[in-house]
Scaffold this motif. Sequence first.
Motif, mmCIF file in Angstrom:
data_model
loop_
_atom_site.group_PDB
_atom_site.id
_atom_site.type_symbol
_atom_site.label_atom_id
_atom_site.label_comp_id
_atom_site.label_asym_id
_atom_site.label_seq_id
_atom_site.Cartn_x
_atom_site.Cartn_y
_atom_site.Cartn_z
ATOM 1 N N SER A 1 -28.298 44.038 92.562
ATOM 2 C CA SER A 1 -28.493 44.917 91.410
ATOM 3 C C SER A 1 -28.162 44.177 90.127
ATOM 4 O O SER A 1 -27.555 43.095 90.142
ATOM 5 C CB SER A 1 -27.597 46.155 91.518
ATOM 6 N N ILE A 2 -28.573 44.775 89.018
ATOM 7 C CA ILE A 2 -28.132 44.375 87.685
ATOM 8 C C ILE A 2 -27.433 45.585 87.072
ATOM 9 O O ILE A 2 -27.955 46.698 87.108
ATOM 10 C CB ILE A 2 -29.302 43.928 86.801
ATOM 11 N N THR A 3 -26.253 45.364 86.511
ATOM 12 C CA THR A 3 -25.465 46.469 85.957
ATOM 13 C C THR A 3 -25.129 46.190 84.498
ATOM 14 O O THR A 3 -24.808 45.057 84.126
ATOM 15 C CB THR A 3 -24.159 46.656 86.748
ATOM 16 N N ILE A 4 -25.218 47.246 83.692
ATOM 17 C CA ILE A 4 -24.781 47.207 82.303
ATOM 18 C C ILE A 4 -23.724 48.291 82.153
ATOM 19 O O ILE A 4 -23.939 49.436 82.568
ATOM 20 C CB ILE A 4 -25.947 47.467 81.334
ATOM 21 N N ALA A 5 -22.581 47.981 81.600
ATOM 22 C CA ALA A 5 -21.566 49.017 81.370
ATOM 23 C C ALA A 5 -22.163 50.135 80.520
ATOM 24 O O ALA A 5 -22.973 49.885 79.622
ATOM 25 C CB ALA A 5 -20.349 48.416 80.689
ATOM 26 N N HIS B 1 -24.817 42.376 77.599
ATOM 27 C CA HIS B 1 -23.898 41.776 78.560
ATOM 28 C C HIS B 1 -24.145 42.419 79.930
ATOM 29 O O HIS B 1 -23.911 43.614 80.131
ATOM 30 C CB HIS B 1 -22.453 41.984 78.107
ATOM 31 N N LEU B 2 -24.605 41.609 80.871
ATOM 32 C CA LEU B 2 -25.011 42.076 82.200
ATOM 33 C C LEU B 2 -24.022 41.643 83.266
ATOM 34 O O LEU B 2 -23.326 40.631 83.118
ATOM 35 C CB LEU B 2 -26.391 41.508 82.567
ATOM 36 N N LEU B 3 -23.994 42.395 84.350
ATOM 37 C CA LEU B 3 -23.327 41.970 85.580
ATOM 38 C C LEU B 3 -24.376 41.900 86.674
ATOM 39 O O LEU B 3 -25.064 42.887 86.950
ATOM 40 C CB LEU B 3 -22.224 42.956 85.978
ATOM 41 N N ILE B 4 -24.521 40.739 87.268
ATOM 42 C CA ILE B 4 -25.490 40.543 88.346
ATOM 43 C C ILE B 4 -24.744 40.600 89.668
ATOM 44 O O ILE B 4 -23.857 39.782 89.941
ATOM 45 C CB ILE B 4 -26.230 39.207 88.188
ATOM 46 N N GLY B 5 -25.083 41.612 90.475
ATOM 47 C CA GLY B 5 -24.437 41.781 91.763
ATOM 48 C C GLY B 5 -25.041 40.872 92.822
ATOM 49 O O GLY B 5 -26.239 40.956 93.102
ATOM 50 N N SER B 6 -24.227 39.989 93.401
ATOM 51 C CA SER B 6 -24.710 39.049 94.412
ATOM 52 C C SER B 6 -23.686 38.945 95.534
ATOM 53 O O SER B 6 -22.625 39.585 95.499
ATOM 54 C CB SER B 6 -24.933 37.660 93.801
ATOM 55 N N VAL B 7 -23.988 38.125 96.526
ATOM 56 C CA VAL B 7 -23.057 37.924 97.645
ATOM 57 C C VAL B 7 -21.774 37.249 97.169
ATOM 58 O O VAL B 7 -20.763 37.271 97.869
ATOM 59 C CB VAL B 7 -23.715 37.085 98.761
ATOM 60 N N PHE B 8 -21.807 36.668 95.974
ATOM 61 C CA PHE B 8 -20.625 36.008 95.417
ATOM 62 C C PHE B 8 -19.832 36.945 94.507
ATOM 63 O O PHE B 8 -18.897 36.516 93.830
ATOM 64 C CB PHE B 8 -21.041 34.760 94.631
ATOM 65 N N GLY B 9 -20.214 38.216 94.475
ATOM 66 C CA GLY B 9 -19.570 39.171 93.594
ATOM 67 C C GLY B 9 -20.387 39.392 92.336
ATOM 68 O O GLY B 9 -21.551 38.981 92.240
ATOM 69 N N ASN B 10 -19.785 40.052 91.345
ATOM 70 C CA ASN B 10 -20.476 40.318 90.092
ATOM 71 C C ASN B 10 -20.360 39.115 89.162
ATOM 72 O O ASN B 10 -19.255 38.655 88.848
ATOM 73 C CB ASN B 10 -19.894 41.557 89.413
ATOM 74 N N LEU B 11 -21.520 38.626 88.707
ATOM 75 C CA LEU B 11 -21.559 37.486 87.804
ATOM 76 C C LEU B 11 -21.894 37.971 86.403
ATOM 77 O O LEU B 11 -22.914 38.641 86.192
ATOM 78 C CB LEU B 11 -22.610 36.472 88.280
#
Length: 253
Positions: free
Chosen positions: A82-86, A137-147
């Motif tokens: 996913s991509i997350t924005i606060a 400012h984005l958070l990219i959800g991956s197997v390594f956590g949120n980037l």
Amino acid sequence: MKKLYTLLAFIFLAQLGIGQNCLPDSTYIDSTGGVYPKPLIPGGTGKGISKIACINKPYEFVFTVVTPDTIRLQGILLNINSITIATTGAISNLPEGITYACNPPTCVYPKKTLGCLILKGTPTANNNPGDYKPIIHLLIGSVFGNLAVDYPGIFPGEYILKLLDENCFIATKDINIVNDNFFPNPSEGWINSRENNIHDLKLTDQYGRILGIQDQPIDSKFILSNNLPDGFYLLSWKSKNKSYIQKIILHRN
């Protein structure tokens, strides 16, 4: 497989469209991942923020968010969820009075979907007219956590939100507005100046696009191009170390 992704995205888009903050642009449904319109790149691609804002006038502009299932960051291809924005505070450099909202309202965009992000509000009189450069400012959800990623940032280009004054007239306070230096106004295709020694004369449309004008008068007249349609234009010039601007009404018929 791509057709399946497109079908799923259309279904998701239809579900999102019921009573939500904004609607994504379905023309981006087969685009690569990212936020659209893309940021402006000088001499390159990207439309950027095409809508101008004005102080004390309601404003809205919609971004479409295309979430892929993989993304390449600094040369590394990542599988993402996913991509997350606060929901608040995730877009910096906005004029006071402009906020944002998402569709979905959680601002979480699952992979293989379309979503949207809307800038909305009324810029207050506390703002200085000028160019604002929002950063998402984005958070990219991956197997390594949120980037944490800035867009634009590690991606090329920039977004520019142009804010004009309350009359949707100028984008700076460092200018003197006059109404009667150039005449006649309305003009039938020519104008004359009441003062001498003016320089840096420019004719622009209301969006700041330079349309040009001759540097020196002809028989004391400045001629407006025959190609210009009737309407209002902005004439700027310098005199005595000050900058001036005047609205010119062109009415030939």
